[in-house]
Enzyme design. Structure first.
Site, PDB file in Angstrom:
ATOM      1  CE  LYS A   1      62.592  51.896  55.683  1.00 47.37           C
ATOM      2  NZ  LYS A   1      62.577  53.265  56.142  1.00 47.37           N
TER       3      LYS A   1
ATOM      4  CG  HIS B   1      47.730  39.672  47.388  1.00 42.75           C
ATOM      5  ND1 HIS B   1      47.297  40.821  46.764  1.00 42.75           N
ATOM      6  CD2 HIS B   1      46.756  39.327  48.252  1.00 42.75           C
ATOM      7  CE1 HIS B   1      46.120  41.166  47.240  1.00 42.75           C
ATOM      8  NE2 HIS B   1      45.748  40.279  48.153  1.00 42.75           N
TER       9      HIS B   1
ATOM     10  CB  CYS C   1      43.027  39.519  45.891  1.00 43.89           C
ATOM     11  SG  CYS C   1      42.245  39.529  47.502  1.00 43.89           S
ATOM     12  CE1 TYR C   2      35.708  43.803  45.103  1.00 42.34           C
ATOM     13  CE2 TYR C   2      36.927  45.162  43.545  1.00 42.34           C
ATOM     14  CZ  TYR C   2      35.738  44.841  44.184  1.00 42.34           C
ATOM     15  OH  TYR C   2      34.601  45.544  43.911  1.00 42.34           O
TER      16      TYR C   2
ATOM     17  N   GLY D   1      41.438  44.744  46.357  1.00 43.23           N
ATOM     18  CA  GLY D   1      40.752  45.933  46.853  1.00 43.23           C
ATOM     19  C   GLY D   1      39.917  45.607  48.075  1.00 43.23           C
TER      20      GLY D   1
ATOM     21  CD  GLU E   1      50.121  41.650  44.693  1.00 47.63           C
ATOM     22  OE1 GLU E   1      50.019  40.574  44.073  1.00 47.63           O
ATOM     23  OE2 GLU E   1      49.161  42.184  45.277  1.00 47.63           O
TER      24      GLU E   1
ATOM     25  CG  ASP F   1      62.894  56.026  54.596  1.00 44.70           C
ATOM     26  OD1 ASP F   1      63.686  55.243  54.044  1.00 44.70           O
ATOM     27  OD2 ASP F   1      61.837  55.658  55.142  1.00 44.70           O
TER      28      ASP F   1
END
Ligand code: XMP
Length: 522
Positions: free
Chosen positions: A378, A168, A78-79, A51, A170, A239
């Site tokens: 995407k 991170h 992280c945060y 965050g 992820e 898209d």
């Protein structure tokens, strides 16, 4: 089920995606609802996201510390790690060095979060985006990993099953990211990965399931739209094309597709797009020439956010004008998840930039908006396009932002500047294609930087433009690395630009990752 508490991270949704990819259920909640959600859902594990706040700042966003008393494993990212440092009697301070982008992480002590590391590197690349750092781990926790500038880059309290990592896992650029998350979810939280796989994410290679998703989307669109008339704005990108195609399958002739030639398009793009839609996708499209509208409204606009808003608003006004003719009240858009999140789509996330098809839409417009791809990334949209048998060149076509070359001409946008940029951009793309690199790259393009510099041509002083080249690789839009283009390719691009584009005297290569930069310059 895994509960993710969202402290406003740009990549919170990505944590969720990784968990769904394991076939495990998850929910994302805001901090103030965390305690009641834990009682209601009894999750097997809790993840505290990153965050933008600072845990010791005045407006720090902190959860109720009761979440640590629920006897449920917790992973702070992280945060999230800093929250644990703060609320579990550790110590957090502003860091001496900011860390953004790739950093080398060393695993210093084995623990369950890094189980199965015997054959893996102890020293590997992780992606960071932080300033504060934990100086002392929480009471009962020990340090498990460090980076050159952060001693407490990971900690573990094996007894209480509390883990923190500063990086991170992820994002796709972090090495072993999926292994770390899997260790937490499957090994530590004992989730059973045979769970619900009914969402699209996590089903990538299985065409049957993609077909099912497509079928469900079409049924949903039919319900959402009924017998109403709809307009869809096509940009030529994957898209909006997929969104339009699905809508066409759902409601047929009640859909009118517009392609707005904004004058901010790349070289030869409008003609190419017209032909693809007409002959390959067989989707009826009306081309509107609105270059004059856009350039007039952009006159004197220098601020990037203002530019994005002006372009977004002009789009809507052009649609309104055109759609009056068909009586449509609904607008279908190809908004995908990163557009939403980067335009401050979640409560505590900071606005990075206004993507024109999200935040740029003025509050007062005459349409109901339908966005069938709003929760997807995407690569997922590309998978759907493949399943729909879209032409190959459309699927591999580099991403192009809604505001087009408008955000690649730095400063005021004029017809003359766009001409210069178009010529340079064409050379970049041609040379990258010639080198056989186009399909491996997320985006490659030129930027007219607005910086003038001195050159010498034919023994004469020449004061001209500087073109920057950007070539990046990314998987999920949230992080990106610059492509190590071969020197010969860079040399050819540079030579051709300075000889074929008269106004340019200098070419530079952008070698910044995201974070801290973004992909587009504005
Ligand atoms: P940034 O510059 O935010 O870009 O790192 C991430 C990706 O999004 C594209 N982009 C946009 N796409 N409308 C879009 O549809 C927009 O306003 C917009 N701005 C950026 C960008 O090209 C990159 O692929």
């Amino acid at each position: 089920m895994i509960l993710i508490i969202d402290f406003g991270s740009q990549t919170c949704h990505l944590i969720g995606r990784r968990i769904r990819e394991m076939g495990v259920a998850m929910q994302i909640v805001l901090p103030k609802r965390a305690v009641s959600k834990i009682k209601e859902c009894k999750p097997n594990g809790i993840i505290l996201s990153g965050g933008p706040s600072s845990v010791y700042g005045k407006n720090a966003l902190l959860p109720d510390p009761k979440i640590f008393q629920a006897k449920i494993p917790v992973l702070g990212i992280c945060y999230g790690l800093q929250i644990m440092g703060q609320q579990l009697k550790g110590k957090v301070m502003p860091g001496k060095k900011k860390e953004y982008g790739p950093t080398s992480f060393t695993l210093t002590k084995n623990n369950s979060l890094f189980a199965g590391w015997e054959k893996k590197k102890k020293n590997f690349t992780v992606w960071m985006s932080h300033f504060d750092q934990v100086l002392k781990p929480p009471e009962g926790a020990f340090i498990t990993g460090s980076t050159p500038s952060v001693e407490v880059a990971a900690f573990a309290d094996e007894k209480r099953k509390f883990y923190g990592i500063q990086f991170h896992p992820e994002v796709h650029h972090t090495e072993y990211g999926p292994d770390i998350l899997e260790n937490f979810v499957i090994r530590i939280c004992k989730e059973n990965p045979s769970g619900d796989k009914s969402t699209l994410t996590g089903l990538r290679p299985e065409e049957k399931k993609l077909q099912k998703f497509i079928g469900e989307k079409i049924t949903e669109l039919k319900k959402q739209i009924g017998n109403n008339k709809v307009v869809c704005a096509l940009s030529g990108g994957i898209d909006s094309s997929v969104a339009a195609y699905l809508t066409y399958q759902a409601i047929g002739k009640n859909l009118t597709c517009f392609y707005v030639d904004t004058g901010l398009m790349r070289f030869g793009e409008t003609e190419e797009i017209k032909n693809t839609f007409k002959y390959k996708l067989k989707l009826p499209v009306k081309v509107i020439n609105a270059e004059g509208d856009f350039l007039k409204r952009l006159r004197g606009v220098v601020d990037p956010e203002q530019k994005r808003k002006v372009i977004g608003e002009t789009f809507i006004r052009v649609f309104e004008r055109e759609s009056k003719k068909s009586g449509a009240k609904i607008l279908v858009q190809g908004t995908i998840y990163p557009d939403v999140i980067e335009s401050k789509g979640t409560k505590h996330a900071q606005k990075i930039k206004t993507h024109h098809n999200v935040g740029g839409i003025p509050a007062k417009h005459g349409f109901r908006i339908v966005e069938p791809l709003r929760t997807l990334y995407k690569d997922e949209v590309r998978d759907i396009a493949k399943t729909l048998r879209f032409p190959k060149e459309m699927i591999s076509r580099h991403v192009f932002p809604g505001p087009g070359l408008g955000v690649r001409v730095i400063g005021e946008v004029t017809k003359e500047k766009l001409e210069i940029l178009r010529k340079a951009d064409k050379i970049v793309v041609e040379e990258i294609k010639k080198a056989g690199l186009y399909e491996d790259i997320w985006m490659s393009f030129a930027i007219l930087t607005g910086v003038k510099s001195t050159g010498v041509a034919g023994d004469e002083r020449k004061y001209g433009e500087t073109i920057a080249i950007r070539a990046i690789e990314s998987k999920d839009t949230m992080t990106a690395d610059w492509v190590r283009l071969p020197y010969e390719v860079l040399a050819r691009i540079s030579e051709r630009i300075v000889t074929e584009v008269f106004e340019v005297v200098r070419v530079v290569y952008d070698i910044t990752t995201k974070p801290p930069a973004t992909m587009e310059w504005e």
